[in-house]
Design a protein around this motif. Structure first.
Motif, mmCIF file in Angstrom:
data_model
loop_
_atom_site.group_PDB
_atom_site.id
_atom_site.type_symbol
_atom_site.label_atom_id
_atom_site.label_comp_id
_atom_site.label_asym_id
_atom_site.label_seq_id
_atom_site.Cartn_x
_atom_site.Cartn_y
_atom_site.Cartn_z
ATOM 1 N N ASN A 1 0.804 -1.221 0.000
ATOM 2 C CA ASN A 1 0.000 0.000 0.000
ATOM 3 C C ASN A 1 0.840 1.275 0.000
ATOM 4 O O ASN A 1 0.597 2.208 0.760
ATOM 5 C CB ASN A 1 -0.946 -0.003 1.208
ATOM 6 C CG ASN A 1 -1.924 -1.151 1.146
ATOM 7 O OD1 ASN A 1 -2.735 -1.240 0.222
ATOM 8 N ND2 ASN A 1 -1.844 -2.069 2.083
ATOM 9 N N VAL A 2 1.847 1.296 -0.874
ATOM 10 C CA VAL A 2 2.671 2.503 -0.980
ATOM 11 C C VAL A 2 2.923 2.900 -2.427
ATOM 12 O O VAL A 2 3.014 4.087 -2.732
ATOM 13 C CB VAL A 2 4.013 2.328 -0.229
ATOM 14 C CG1 VAL A 2 4.874 1.252 -0.852
ATOM 15 C CG2 VAL A 2 4.776 3.636 -0.168
ATOM 16 N N ILE B 1 7.068 -8.134 -4.425
ATOM 17 C CA ILE B 1 5.675 -8.328 -4.011
ATOM 18 C C ILE B 1 5.044 -6.960 -3.756
ATOM 19 O O ILE B 1 5.567 -6.166 -2.976
ATOM 20 C CB ILE B 1 5.596 -9.201 -2.743
ATOM 21 C CG1 ILE B 1 6.290 -10.548 -2.992
ATOM 22 C CG2 ILE B 1 4.146 -9.416 -2.325
ATOM 23 C CD1 ILE B 1 6.603 -11.312 -1.732
ATOM 24 N N ILE B 2 3.938 -6.713 -4.430
ATOM 25 C CA ILE B 2 3.253 -5.421 -4.314
ATOM 26 C C ILE B 2 1.826 -5.634 -3.846
ATOM 27 O O ILE B 2 1.067 -6.398 -4.447
ATOM 28 C CB ILE B 2 3.218 -4.689 -5.671
ATOM 29 C CG1 ILE B 2 4.623 -4.517 -6.233
ATOM 30 C CG2 ILE B 2 2.520 -3.330 -5.537
ATOM 31 C CD1 ILE B 2 5.548 -3.698 -5.376
ATOM 32 N N GLU B 3 1.449 -4.950 -2.766
ATOM 33 C CA GLU B 3 0.057 -4.964 -2.314
ATOM 34 C C GLU B 3 -0.548 -3.595 -2.618
ATOM 35 O O GLU B 3 0.061 -2.567 -2.322
ATOM 36 C CB GLU B 3 -0.021 -5.266 -0.817
ATOM 37 C CG GLU B 3 -1.441 -5.409 -0.312
ATOM 38 C CD GLU B 3 -1.503 -5.890 1.132
ATOM 39 O OE1 GLU B 3 -2.508 -5.591 1.798
ATOM 40 O OE2 GLU B 3 -0.552 -6.556 1.587
ATOM 41 N N PHE B 4 -1.732 -3.593 -3.211
ATOM 42 C CA PHE B 4 -2.367 -2.320 -3.574
ATOM 43 C C PHE B 4 -3.884 -2.435 -3.522
ATOM 44 O O PHE B 4 -4.454 -3.491 -3.780
ATOM 45 C CB PHE B 4 -1.917 -1.870 -4.979
ATOM 46 C CG PHE B 4 -2.287 -2.842 -6.083
ATOM 47 C CD1 PHE B 4 -3.390 -2.614 -6.891
ATOM 48 C CD2 PHE B 4 -1.515 -3.974 -6.321
ATOM 49 C CE1 PHE B 4 -3.733 -3.510 -7.901
ATOM 50 C CE2 PHE B 4 -1.839 -4.868 -7.332
ATOM 51 C CZ PHE B 4 -2.947 -4.636 -8.124
ATOM 52 N N HIS B 5 -4.515 -1.328 -3.180
ATOM 53 C CA HIS B 5 -5.978 -1.239 -3.154
ATOM 54 C C HIS B 5 -6.474 -1.402 -4.590
ATOM 55 O O HIS B 5 -6.153 -0.599 -5.451
ATOM 56 C CB HIS B 5 -6.374 0.123 -2.585
ATOM 57 C CG HIS B 5 -7.817 0.237 -2.222
ATOM 58 N ND1 HIS B 5 -8.367 1.421 -1.788
ATOM 59 C CD2 HIS B 5 -8.838 -0.658 -2.228
ATOM 60 C CE1 HIS B 5 -9.647 1.257 -1.536
ATOM 61 N NE2 HIS B 5 -9.958 -0.007 -1.800
ATOM 62 N N TYR B 6 -7.251 -2.425 -4.827
ATOM 63 C CA TYR B 6 -7.602 -2.831 -6.181
ATOM 64 C C TYR B 6 -8.690 -1.938 -6.784
ATOM 65 O O TYR B 6 -9.766 -1.777 -6.208
ATOM 66 C CB TYR B 6 -8.053 -4.281 -6.159
ATOM 67 C CG TYR B 6 -8.268 -4.927 -7.499
ATOM 68 C CD1 TYR B 6 -7.559 -4.540 -8.624
ATOM 69 C CD2 TYR B 6 -9.181 -5.974 -7.630
ATOM 70 C CE1 TYR B 6 -7.753 -5.149 -9.844
ATOM 71 C CE2 TYR B 6 -9.378 -6.606 -8.846
ATOM 72 C CZ TYR B 6 -8.659 -6.191 -9.953
ATOM 73 O OH TYR B 6 -8.860 -6.813 -11.160
#
Length: 334
Positions: free
Chosen positions: A97-98, A123-128
């Motif tokens: 989330n960055v 690995i990337i986490e993001f608001h879809y």
């Protein structure tokens, strides 16, 4: 501060388990925008070599005190080169989330690629963006978020720097996020990822008209929410819960200010006795409402994406009233 959320702490263990299962070698793990190091702690417990990078000096200082080695810096290509020179290349680099927050996104992605070993995993986490559309998360559209990514759009950025998507997981963070896995070689693409890519195309998520519809729905919803709150406060003792950036966006967009709602509770002690920007609502500490909780009839859950955690905590201290959730999609009582 990540550690103030029990949901985030619980998810950090799930995130850790998934990474260990999906990656072969994981001896040096680097987190971009590591905050207080909550998501690096499980790796440290397994005696992995870790490094966090975060520009918030006060939080980086706190992380270091707690044994999470953290550099107080903005991550980019130059920072990556310094890390490689001082430590080594990394087996895993993750950023949660960055990526959507950063204007110089190319330098960050380039840096991640430079920092990784040839067999490493990014690995990337993001608001879809599809969930933002489907569930009307207009409270996430604010200054700090410069990009609203789909799988197609974020993949284009990473492929440019030699990182190829091959797998995906779902995350509960932000009300609905994706975790994408990238490698320097073109690995076999998982069936989960193929299915989501096809789903994007079928639902025309990347089409302009979908965002036009989203805009109209957001305006209609905001007017309904303001009217609902105005009616409720006339007959009930109402307090808000969650003084986040998302809640400030919602309050400002809906024009709900201190003339309508006079207090918001937040567990983050750094926000105690401050005021919500633009709407001037006083923020009080969680401890301040414990003795008075039974007098409240309605709690307006602004941090609705943490509703289970909030409801569990408040029920434990004797709250018997109703919870008003502004989103996802519709205004509802629980």
């Amino acid at each position: 501060v990540t550690n103030t959320s029990s949901s985030a702490k619980k998810y950090s263990k799930i995130f850790f388990d998934r990474i260990l299962k999906k990656t072969n070698k994981n001896s040096f793990i680097v987190e971009v925008a590591s905050n207080d190091g909550t998501f690096l702690k499980p790796f440290l417990r397994k005696k992995k070599k870790i490094l966090g990078i975060d520009p918030a000096k006060n939080i980086a200082r706190s992380a270091n005190k707690n044994g999470i080695r953290t550099l107080p810096a903005f991550f980019n290509s130059n920072c990556a080169k310094k890390i490689v020179k001082k430590y080594s290349k990394a087996d895993i680099v993750f950023a949660r989330n960055v990526i959507p927050h950063v204007r110089d996104i190319k330098s960050i992605v380039k840096g991640m690629s430079e920092l990784l070993t040839n067999k490493g995993t990014a690995i990337i986490e993001f608001h879809y963006a599809k969930i933002i559309q489907d569930e009307l998360h207009y409270d996430s559209i604010y200054h700090e978020h410069l990009f609203y990514f789909t799988i197609e759009t974020i993949s284009k950025v990473f492929i440019k720097y030699g990182l190829y998507p091959y797998d995906v997981d779902k995350s509960p963070i932000s009300g609905g996020s994706l975790v994408l896995y990238f490698s320097k070689t073109k690995n076999k693409v998982s069936s989960k990822l193929k299915k989501l890519i096809q789903n994007e195309k079928s639902n025309k998520v990347n089409e302009y008209f979908k965002w036009k519809k989203f805009a109209v729905k957001s305006i209609i919803h905001s007017k309904k929410l303001k009217s609902k709150i105005q009616k409720l406060v006339k007959k009930n003792k109402v307090i808000g819960y969650g003084a986040s950036a998302r809640s400030s966006t919602l309050l400002n967009f809906c024009q709900i200010n201190d003339n309508i709602l006079n207090q918001i509770v937040d567990k983050n002690k750094l926000k105690k006795n401050k005021f919500t920007p633009g709407t001037n609502i006083k923020i009080i500490d969680y401890e301040q409402i414990k003795n008075d909780i039974k007098n409240y009839k309605i709690i307006f859950v602004l941090a609705w994406n943490f509703k289970r955690e909030i409801m569990r905590d408040l029920n434990k201290i004797g709250y018997k009233g109703k919870y008003l959730l502004p989103l996802p999609n519709k205004i509802q009582f629980l």
